[in-house]
Write a protein that holds these residues in place. Structure first.
Motif, PDB file in Angstrom:
ATOM      1  N   LEU A  86     -53.063 -39.546  16.161  1.00 43.56           N
ATOM      2  CA  LEU A  86     -53.071 -39.741  17.601  1.00 43.56           C
ATOM      3  C   LEU A  86     -51.728 -39.422  18.253  1.00 43.56           C
ATOM      4  O   LEU A  86     -51.616 -39.412  19.472  1.00 43.56           O
ATOM      5  CB  LEU A  86     -53.491 -41.175  17.932  1.00 43.56           C
ATOM      6  N   ASN A  87     -50.710 -39.145  17.450  1.00 43.36           N
ATOM      7  CA  ASN A  87     -49.444 -38.728  18.031  1.00 43.36           C
ATOM      8  C   ASN A  87     -49.442 -37.232  18.342  1.00 43.36           C
ATOM      9  O   ASN A  87     -48.505 -36.719  18.946  1.00 43.36           O
ATOM     10  CB  ASN A  87     -48.274 -39.075  17.097  1.00 43.36           C
ATOM     11  N   ASP A  88     -50.489 -36.517  17.915  1.00 48.65           N
ATOM     12  CA  ASP A  88     -50.623 -35.105  18.237  1.00 48.65           C
ATOM     13  C   ASP A  88     -51.469 -34.985  19.501  1.00 48.65           C
ATOM     14  O   ASP A  88     -52.637 -35.373  19.528  1.00 48.65           O
ATOM     15  CB  ASP A  88     -51.299 -34.356  17.090  1.00 48.65           C
ATOM     16  N   ALA A  89     -50.893 -34.452  20.562  1.00 47.23           N
ATOM     17  CA  ALA A  89     -51.550 -34.440  21.870  1.00 47.23           C
ATOM     18  C   ALA A  89     -52.873 -33.686  21.855  1.00 47.23           C
ATOM     19  O   ALA A  89     -53.868 -34.129  22.451  1.00 47.23           O
ATOM     20  CB  ALA A  89     -50.612 -33.842  22.915  1.00 47.23           C
ATOM     21  N   ALA A  90     -52.914 -32.539  21.180  1.00 49.92           N
ATOM     22  CA  ALA A  90     -54.134 -31.741  21.168  1.00 49.92           C
ATOM     23  C   ALA A  90     -55.256 -32.448  20.416  1.00 49.92           C
ATOM     24  O   ALA A  90     -56.412 -32.462  20.854  1.00 49.92           O
ATOM     25  CB  ALA A  90     -53.855 -30.375  20.550  1.00 49.92           C
ATOM     26  N   THR A  91     -54.921 -33.053  19.278  1.00 51.86           N
ATOM     27  CA  THR A  91     -55.923 -33.772  18.495  1.00 51.86           C
ATOM     28  C   THR A  91     -56.447 -34.963  19.268  1.00 51.86           C
ATOM     29  O   THR A  91     -57.657 -35.235  19.306  1.00 51.86           O
ATOM     30  CB  THR A  91     -55.324 -34.243  17.156  1.00 51.86           C
ATOM     31  N   GLU A 149     -70.661 -26.070  16.836  1.00 59.86           N
ATOM     32  CA  GLU A 149     -70.586 -24.749  16.221  1.00 59.86           C
ATOM     33  C   GLU A 149     -69.149 -24.416  15.811  1.00 59.86           C
ATOM     34  O   GLU A 149     -68.920 -23.639  14.882  1.00 59.86           O
ATOM     35  CB  GLU A 149     -71.090 -23.681  17.190  1.00 59.86           C
ATOM     36  N   LYS A 150     -68.189 -25.016  16.524  1.00 61.02           N
ATOM     37  CA  LYS A 150     -66.781 -24.694  16.303  1.00 61.02           C
ATOM     38  C   LYS A 150     -66.058 -25.715  15.431  1.00 61.02           C
ATOM     39  O   LYS A 150     -65.120 -25.365  14.710  1.00 61.02           O
ATOM     40  CB  LYS A 150     -66.074 -24.571  17.647  1.00 61.02           C
ATOM     41  N   LYS A 151     -66.457 -26.965  15.529  1.00 72.21           N
ATOM     42  CA  LYS A 151     -65.818 -28.032  14.765  1.00 72.21           C
ATOM     43  C   LYS A 151     -66.889 -28.917  14.146  1.00 72.21           C
ATOM     44  O   LYS A 151     -67.966 -29.104  14.710  1.00 72.21           O
ATOM     45  CB  LYS A 151     -64.912 -28.890  15.666  1.00 72.21           C
ATOM     46  N   SER A 152     -66.584 -29.490  13.008  1.00 70.29           N
ATOM     47  CA  SER A 152     -67.558 -30.330  12.312  1.00 70.29           C
ATOM     48  C   SER A 152     -67.693 -31.708  12.945  1.00 70.29           C
ATOM     49  O   SER A 152     -68.708 -32.384  12.755  1.00 70.29           O
ATOM     50  CB  SER A 152     -67.163 -30.488  10.845  1.00 70.29           C
ATOM     51  N   TRP A 153     -66.654 -32.130  13.664  1.00 71.43           N
ATOM     52  CA  TRP A 153     -66.624 -33.462  14.263  1.00 71.43           C
ATOM     53  C   TRP A 153     -66.272 -33.345  15.743  1.00 71.43           C
ATOM     54  O   TRP A 153     -65.611 -32.378  16.153  1.00 71.43           O
ATOM     55  CB  TRP A 153     -65.594 -34.359  13.564  1.00 71.43           C
ATOM     56  N   PHE A 154     -66.645 -34.328  16.520  1.00 72.60           N
ATOM     57  CA  PHE A 154     -66.272 -34.319  17.931  1.00 72.60           C
ATOM     58  C   PHE A 154     -64.782 -34.592  18.107  1.00 72.60           C
ATOM     59  O   PHE A 154     -64.221 -34.312  19.164  1.00 72.60           O
ATOM     60  CB  PHE A 154     -67.120 -35.327  18.710  1.00 72.60           C
ATOM     61  N   SER A 155     -64.155 -35.089  17.075  1.00 71.77           N
ATOM     62  CA  SER A 155     -62.704 -35.309  17.111  1.00 71.77           C
ATOM     63  C   SER A 155     -61.921 -34.114  16.572  1.00 71.77           C
ATOM     64  O   SER A 155     -60.704 -34.155  16.513  1.00 71.77           O
ATOM     65  CB  SER A 155     -62.353 -36.570  16.302  1.00 71.77           C
ATOM     66  N   ASP A 158     -61.715 -33.387  11.606  1.00 68.89           N
ATOM     67  CA  ASP A 158     -61.946 -34.612  10.842  1.00 68.89           C
ATOM     68  C   ASP A 158     -62.552 -35.685  11.738  1.00 68.89           C
ATOM     69  O   ASP A 158     -62.430 -35.642  12.967  1.00 68.89           O
ATOM     70  CB  ASP A 158     -60.624 -35.131  10.255  1.00 68.89           C
ATOM     71  N   PHE A 159     -63.180 -36.660  11.121  1.00 67.64           N
ATOM     72  CA  PHE A 159     -63.732 -37.810  11.836  1.00 67.64           C
ATOM     73  C   PHE A 159     -62.628 -38.538  12.602  1.00 67.64           C
ATOM     74  O   PHE A 159     -61.502 -38.661  12.120  1.00 67.64           O
ATOM     75  CB  PHE A 159     -64.374 -38.769  10.834  1.00 67.64           C
ATOM     76  N   GLY A 160     -62.960 -39.021  13.800  1.00 68.40           N
ATOM     77  CA  GLY A 160     -61.980 -39.762  14.598  1.00 68.40           C
ATOM     78  C   GLY A 160     -62.641 -40.529  15.720  1.00 68.40           C
ATOM     79  O   GLY A 160     -63.869 -40.706  15.743  1.00 68.40           O
ATOM     80  N   GLN A 187     -77.755 -33.038  14.068  1.00 74.98           N
ATOM     81  CA  GLN A 187     -78.359 -33.850  13.012  1.00 74.98           C
ATOM     82  C   GLN A 187     -77.433 -33.924  11.796  1.00 74.98           C
ATOM     83  O   GLN A 187     -77.276 -34.993  11.192  1.00 74.98           O
ATOM     84  CB  GLN A 187     -79.702 -33.267  12.601  1.00 74.98           C
ATOM     85  N   GLU A 188     -76.828 -32.805  11.440  1.00 75.61           N
ATOM     86  CA  GLU A 188     -75.898 -32.800  10.304  1.00 75.61           C
ATOM     87  C   GLU A 188     -74.699 -33.694  10.575  1.00 75.61           C
ATOM     88  O   GLU A 188     -74.255 -34.441   9.698  1.00 75.61           O
ATOM     89  CB  GLU A 188     -75.436 -31.372  10.033  1.00 75.61           C
ATOM     90  N   TRP A 189     -74.180 -33.627  11.801  1.00 79.14           N
ATOM     91  CA  TRP A 189     -73.075 -34.513  12.181  1.00 79.14           C
ATOM     92  C   TRP A 189     -73.511 -35.970  12.081  1.00 79.14           C
ATOM     93  O   TRP A 189     -72.795 -36.809  11.520  1.00 79.14           O
ATOM     94  CB  TRP A 189     -72.615 -34.193  13.607  1.00 79.14           C
ATOM     95  N   TYR A 190     -74.691 -36.274  12.619  1.00 70.22           N
ATOM     96  CA  TYR A 190     -75.160 -37.656  12.601  1.00 70.22           C
ATOM     97  C   TYR A 190     -75.392 -38.140  11.171  1.00 70.22           C
ATOM     98  O   TYR A 190     -75.105 -39.298  10.851  1.00 70.22           O
ATOM     99  CB  TYR A 190     -76.442 -37.811  13.418  1.00 70.22           C
ATOM    100  N   ASP A 191     -75.893 -37.283  10.309  1.00 69.83           N
ATOM    101  CA  ASP A 191     -76.075 -37.658   8.911  1.00 69.83           C
ATOM    102  C   ASP A 191     -74.731 -38.029   8.285  1.00 69.83           C
ATOM    103  O   ASP A 191     -74.637 -38.986   7.502  1.00 69.83           O
ATOM    104  CB  ASP A 191     -76.707 -36.511   8.125  1.00 69.83           C
ATOM    105  N   GLY A 192     -73.689 -37.280   8.641  1.00 73.76           N
ATOM    106  CA  GLY A 192     -72.357 -37.592   8.132  1.00 73.76           C
ATOM    107  C   GLY A 192     -71.832 -38.908   8.663  1.00 73.76           C
ATOM    108  O   GLY A 192     -71.262 -39.720   7.920  1.00 73.76           O
TER     109      GLY A 192
END
Length: 208
Positions: A86-91, A149-155, A158-160, A187-192
């Motif tokens: 969380l110290n990385d502004a873009a993340t 399509e571009k990232k595996s997580w909404f964060s 990685d999960f966040g 669905q794949e995200w939700y399964d994770g």
């Protein structure tokens, strides 16, 4: 130790409890709201004059917070810097964008569906409101599907914390007895998300 006020099966309280569980934090939970009452009592109103849960006390920092997303941000910033960068502004912005989107867009669309199908007797349900809410949710979840399509997580990669806000609403969405448009990435995200131990223990509770 943190003190968290709220009933465990409240969607907004789930966000906070899930975040705390992901970081393996010890906390004192005071059941409040719904069948537990307390939220209109002077003690609680002195902490949160809105009379809503969740509310969090951090005595070490002499801090009281309300608003679920704000509490999640605080817990993540204080205890999860190494975990969620969380110290990385873009993340951080990547996560917070989805937190705000779920609050401003997805939650208002899903709420009438949830209220009618979960809390309203069948003969009193507003079928038009349910249909309109589902249609709105489907349009919004198309946006979420495209983003994955571009990232595996909404964060991000990685999960966040962005996945926490979305995950609590997604649980409600997938738990409702409705027809849903199939979405492979969502669905794949939700399964994770739903395979995470903290999600199972803090989010996968009966709808109420």
């Amino acid at each position: 130790m943190l003190t968290i006020w709220g009933r465990e099966n409240s969607t907004n309280v789930k966000k906070v409890l899930w975040c705390a569980a992901e970081l393996d934090l010890a906390f004192n939970l005071i059941q409040a709201g719904g069948q537990y009452g307390k939220i209109k009592e002077p003690l609680f109103l002195s902490l949160n004059p809105n009379g809503l849960v969740p509310c969090m006390q951090d005595d070490e920092n002499d801090l009281v917070l309300w608003e679920s997303n704000t509490i999640v941000r605080y817990i993540a910033a204080r205890f999860g810097q190494d975990t969620w960068l969380l110290n990385d502004a873009a993340t951080r912005a990547q996560s917070e964008k989805w937190m705000d989107w779920t609050l401003s867009s997805l939650a208002p669309a899903l709420t009438p569906v949830f209220i009618n199908l979960v809390r309203t007797p069948a003969k009193l349900r507003d079928s038009a409101a349910v249909a309109a809410g589902i249609e709105a949710c489907e349009r919004l979840l198309d946006i979420a599907e495209t983003a994955l399509e571009k990232k595996s997580w909404f964060s991000g990669n990685d999960f966040g914390i962005g996945d926490i806000s979305m995950g609590c609403l997604a649980y409600n969405w997938f738990s409702l007895a409705i027809e849903r448009k199939p979405r492979g990435r969502f669905q794949e995200w939700y399964d994770g998300v739903s395979s995470r131990t903290a999600f199972k223990t803090r989010v996968m509770l009966p709808l109420s």
